[in-house]
Write a protein that holds these residues in place. Structure first.
Motif, PDB file in Angstrom:
ATOM      1  N   ALA A 139      36.518  62.988  13.648  1.00 57.29           N
ATOM      2  CA  ALA A 139      36.444  62.073  14.789  1.00 57.29           C
ATOM      3  C   ALA A 139      37.730  61.261  14.874  1.00 57.29           C
ATOM      4  CB  ALA A 139      35.250  61.143  14.650  1.00 57.29           C
ATOM      5  N   ILE A 140      38.109  60.895  16.093  1.00 57.68           N
ATOM      6  CA  ILE A 140      39.308  60.082  16.274  1.00 57.68           C
ATOM      7  C   ILE A 140      38.998  58.925  17.228  1.00 57.68           C
ATOM      8  CG2 ILE A 140      40.912  61.951  15.768  1.00 57.68           C
ATOM      9  CD1 ILE A 140      40.845  61.040  19.289  1.00 57.68           C
ATOM     10  N   THR A 141      39.925  58.006  17.334  1.00 54.33           N
ATOM     11  CA  THR A 141      39.750  56.784  18.103  1.00 54.33           C
ATOM     12  C   THR A 141      39.253  57.085  19.525  1.00 54.33           C
ATOM     13  OG1 THR A 141      41.601  55.845  16.874  1.00 54.33           O
ATOM     14  CG2 THR A 141      40.875  54.659  18.830  1.00 54.33           C
ATOM     15  N   GLY A 142      38.167  56.412  19.918  1.00 53.94           N
ATOM     16  CA  GLY A 142      37.604  56.597  21.250  1.00 53.94           C
ATOM     17  C   GLY A 142      36.449  57.568  21.308  1.00 53.94           C
ATOM     18  N   ASP A 143      36.233  58.376  20.255  1.00 57.86           N
ATOM     19  CA  ASP A 143      35.085  59.280  20.214  1.00 57.86           C
ATOM     20  C   ASP A 143      33.795  58.470  20.053  1.00 57.86           C
ATOM     21  OD1 ASP A 143      36.817  61.393  20.379  1.00 57.86           O
ATOM     22  OD2 ASP A 143      36.564  62.068  18.311  1.00 57.86           O
ATOM     23  N   ILE A 144      32.699  59.057  20.480  1.00 58.43           N
ATOM     24  CA  ILE A 144      31.383  58.461  20.290  1.00 58.43           C
ATOM     25  C   ILE A 144      30.590  59.329  19.326  1.00 58.43           C
ATOM     26  CG2 ILE A 144      29.228  57.748  21.399  1.00 58.43           C
ATOM     27  CD1 ILE A 144      31.617  56.066  22.228  1.00 58.43           C
ATOM     28  N   VAL A 145      29.954  58.687  18.344  1.00 60.09           N
ATOM     29  CA  VAL A 145      29.120  59.406  17.392  1.00 60.09           C
ATOM     30  C   VAL A 145      27.663  59.084  17.704  1.00 60.09           C
ATOM     31  CG1 VAL A 145      28.599  59.799  14.959  1.00 60.09           C
ATOM     32  CG2 VAL A 145      30.936  59.234  15.653  1.00 60.09           C
ATOM     33  N   SER A 146      26.902  60.112  18.043  1.00 68.51           N
ATOM     34  CA  SER A 146      25.493  59.918  18.396  1.00 68.51           C
ATOM     35  C   SER A 146      24.651  59.667  17.150  1.00 68.51           C
ATOM     36  CB  SER A 146      24.966  61.142  19.144  1.00 68.51           C
ATOM     37  OG  SER A 146      25.043  62.285  18.324  1.00 68.51           O
ATOM     38  N   GLU A 147      23.377  59.352  17.361  1.00 66.46           N
ATOM     39  CA  GLU A 147      22.497  59.017  16.248  1.00 66.46           C
ATOM     40  C   GLU A 147      22.377  60.144  15.238  1.00 66.46           C
ATOM     41  OE1 GLU A 147      18.719  57.417  17.296  1.00 66.46           O
ATOM     42  OE2 GLU A 147      19.516  56.126  18.868  1.00 66.46           O
ATOM     43  N   ASP A 148      22.441  61.402  15.716  1.00 68.11           N
ATOM     44  CA  ASP A 148      22.308  62.527  14.798  1.00 68.11           C
ATOM     45  C   ASP A 148      23.634  62.953  14.174  1.00 68.11           C
ATOM     46  OD1 ASP A 148      23.603  63.711  16.898  1.00 68.11           O
ATOM     47  OD2 ASP A 148      22.074  65.228  17.300  1.00 68.11           O
ATOM     48  N   GLY A 149      24.721  62.183  14.421  1.00 69.58           N
ATOM     49  CA  GLY A 149      26.009  62.482  13.832  1.00 69.58           C
ATOM     50  C   GLY A 149      26.898  63.379  14.665  1.00 69.58           C
ATOM     51  N   THR A 150      26.435  63.785  15.832  1.00 66.45           N
ATOM     52  CA  THR A 150      27.239  64.616  16.717  1.00 66.45           C
ATOM     53  C   THR A 150      28.402  63.802  17.281  1.00 66.45           C
ATOM     54  OG1 THR A 150      25.318  65.935  17.344  1.00 66.45           O
ATOM     55  CG2 THR A 150      27.237  66.034  18.803  1.00 66.45           C
ATOM     56  N   ILE A 151      29.588  64.400  17.265  1.00 61.77           N
ATOM     57  CA  ILE A 151      30.775  63.723  17.783  1.00 61.77           C
ATOM     58  C   ILE A 151      30.973  64.101  19.242  1.00 61.77           C
ATOM     59  CG2 ILE A 151      33.276  63.488  17.577  1.00 61.77           C
ATOM     60  CD1 ILE A 151      32.961  64.146  14.591  1.00 61.77           C
ATOM     61  N   GLU A 160      27.646  55.073  18.065  1.00 67.76           N
ATOM     62  CA  GLU A 160      28.737  54.167  17.727  1.00 67.76           C
ATOM     63  C   GLU A 160      30.058  54.762  18.188  1.00 67.76           C
ATOM     64  OE1 GLU A 160      28.536  51.830  13.878  1.00 67.76           O
ATOM     65  OE2 GLU A 160      27.348  53.592  13.337  1.00 67.76           O
ATOM     66  N   GLU A 161      31.015  53.881  18.481  1.00 71.18           N
ATOM     67  CA  GLU A 161      32.336  54.332  18.894  1.00 71.18           C
ATOM     68  C   GLU A 161      33.297  54.294  17.712  1.00 71.18           C
ATOM     69  OE1 GLU A 161      35.962  53.178  22.014  1.00 71.18           O
ATOM     70  OE2 GLU A 161      34.001  52.185  22.155  1.00 71.18           O
ATOM     71  N   ILE A 162      34.161  55.291  17.637  1.00 71.42           N
ATOM     72  CA  ILE A 162      35.213  55.310  16.619  1.00 71.42           C
ATOM     73  C   ILE A 162      36.313  54.349  17.065  1.00 71.42           C
ATOM     74  CG2 ILE A 162      36.943  56.706  15.441  1.00 71.42           C
ATOM     75  CD1 ILE A 162      34.097  57.383  14.625  1.00 71.42           C
ATOM     76  N   THR A 163      36.637  53.388  16.213  1.00 72.93           N
ATOM     77  CA  THR A 163      37.621  52.364  16.582  1.00 72.93           C
ATOM     78  C   THR A 163      38.994  52.593  15.967  1.00 72.93           C
ATOM     79  OG1 THR A 163      36.896  50.964  14.739  1.00 72.93           O
ATOM     80  CG2 THR A 163      35.811  50.632  16.881  1.00 72.93           C
ATOM     81  N   ARG A 164      39.056  53.406  14.904  1.00 66.56           N
ATOM     82  CA  ARG A 164      40.351  53.667  14.273  1.00 66.56           C
ATOM     83  C   ARG A 164      40.234  54.916  13.417  1.00 66.56           C
ATOM     84  NH1 ARG A 164      40.717  52.089   8.855  1.00 66.56           N
ATOM     85  NH2 ARG A 164      38.902  50.947   8.073  1.00 66.56           N
ATOM     86  N   ILE A 165      41.391  55.388  12.942  1.00 65.49           N
ATOM     87  CA  ILE A 165      41.449  56.518  12.025  1.00 65.49           C
ATOM     88  C   ILE A 165      41.841  56.001  10.654  1.00 65.49           C
ATOM     89  CG2 ILE A 165      42.530  58.752  11.534  1.00 65.49           C
ATOM     90  CD1 ILE A 165      43.119  58.977  14.539  1.00 65.49           C
ATOM     91  N   ALA A 166      41.076  56.357   9.639  1.00 66.15           N
ATOM     92  CA  ALA A 166      41.328  55.881   8.279  1.00 66.15           C
ATOM     93  C   ALA A 166      42.492  56.638   7.649  1.00 66.15           C
ATOM     94  CB  ALA A 166      40.078  56.032   7.428  1.00 66.15           C
TER      95      ALA A 166
END
Length: 396
Positions: free
Chosen positions: A25-37, A3-9
């Motif tokens: 994680a920040i906007t534009g990062d990708i988070v893989s299935e295992d949670g790796t950023i 999944e892609e990070i769309t915003r910062i909370a």
């Protein structure tokens, strides 16, 4: 599925479109299935070695574009949460690195040495500061000498160190520093003189005691030097103050009389006074007296009033006598005072806030009373932190 990070909370976590939160994680990062950023285009190397441990910054891994988006969305989402329509969204302001002119550090004697710095996030443990990318150079230059002063002369209790860049130089205020004996007092005086401090004070639990102040310490507001009491509130950066004041001046231009509520030392009052006549209302006695003394001494058309606006807000009738209202309340907002503004005949309000959430609730009360949010500007004076401010202008 990645999944892609769309915003910062609000607390600094990256958020995906599905609402999942990922720390770091920040906007534009990708988070893989295992949670790796997987770093995205806005993910940069944090400039400070202490990032991740020190609680002073939360977002050094975000570039300016991501930071600007975060600050903007914090403010815009706050307005949207109360169904408030924004007339004009002004450009977001970010303060540059190394511009913070006031900060409270913490110190502690440790063995034969000492540690000094900000605390870790969610902890009382002090990060021993060896570099800092937010403090003004004049403040950071005192970190190493203060470390030695604490190591040589402090007791075992933690010390709070309030540093403020005043007109005459750095004002240093040590809380819980027990200056026992002649040697400690001489060391304080030598420290102040060697490093050219504007003022050195300490508090052993009985209030501030000044040991060094060659000239009265002031801060210039609207071209007027104003006496600066111990622990005075100032906007954290000069560029941020200039922007906030500039917006307030633009918002209330043409008003012959202005009520400046929660006025502090007079940050806005001195900038707006002349040709306008300004009522500056403040609950803190020292700040009220400093504002009053400077206004009277320099012939500035400011009437300073000592009044607690939480317990005793200006009434609707009193508010109605002014051509415009400026308010810059604490983080809790100004619910009681806003209710009186809403019930008054006032039709121009410039609201500066350091908390988008409380501001949005107050703004809702103004809108329900017939005001329109004409202009809104997000402000990020606390660079790389989750602390966000704003200016806003309401008319009806």
């Amino acid at each position: 599925m990645s999944e892609e990070i769309t915003r910062i909370a609000a607390k600094g976590d990256g958020v995906t479109a599905t609402g999942r939160h990922f720390a770091g994680a920040i906007t534009g990062d990708i988070v893989s299935e295992d949670g790796t950023i997987i770093p995205g285009p806005h993910h940069v190397d944090p400039p400070c070695r202490h990032f991740g441990t020190c609680g002073g910054c939360q977002l050094q891994q975000a570039d300016d574009a991501a930071l600007r988006q975060f600050v903007t969305e914090r403010v815009v989402f706050a307005a949207e949460s109360q169904d408030i329509q924004v007339g004009q969204l002004l450009p977001t302001h970010l303060s540059p690195p190394r511009t913070r002119r006031r900060a409270t550090l913490h110190g502690l004697k440790a063995g034969k040495g000492a540690v000094i710095g900000f605390r870790e996030g969610r902890s009382n443990r002090i990060v021993d500061m060896r570099e800092c990318h937010i403090l003004a150079p004049e403040l950071f230059a005192l970190v190493a000498p203060l470390r030695k002063l604490i190591a040589d002369h402090a007791g075992k209790q933690p010390i709070d160190i309030a540093l403020t860049l005043a007109d005459q130089g750095v004002d240093c205020f040590l809380k819980n520093f027990a200056a026992d004996g002649l040697a400690a007092t001489e060391a304080l005086l030598e420290f102040a003189g060697t490093h050219g401090l504007a003022r050195l004070s300490f508090d052993q639990g009985y209030g501030a005691e000044t040991v060094w102040e060659p000239d009265p310490v002031t801060i210039t507001l609207g071209n007027v030097p104003v006496d600066m009491p111990h622990d005075s509130f100032l906007q954290p950066t000069r560029d941020g103050e200039d922007l906030l004041v500039g917006d307030a001046r633009d918002f209330v231009t043409g008003a012959n009389t202005v009520a400046d509520l929660f006025s502090g030392l007079g940050t806005f009052a001195f900038a707006l006074a002349g040709p306008a006549k300004v009522l500056a209302v403040e609950a803190a006695r020292d700040a009220f007296l400093a504002c009053k003394g400077a206004a009277n001494g320099h012939g500035v058309p400011i009437h300073a009033m000592h009044r607690d606006l939480f317990r005793n807000p200006l009434t609707a009738e009193e508010i109605g006598r002014f051509g415009a209202v400026v308010l810059d309340p604490p983080r809790a907002g100004a619910r009681e005072q806003v209710a009186q503004i809403a019930a008054s005949e006032a039709n121009r309000v410039a609201y500066v806030s350091c908390n988008p959430s409380s501001w949005a609730k107050d703004a809702k009360a103004l809108v329900e009373a017939g005001f329109r949010l004409e202009k809104l500007r997000p402000v990020g004076q606390f660079r790389w932190s989750t602390h966000v401010e704003l200016t806003s202008y309401f008319t009806r």
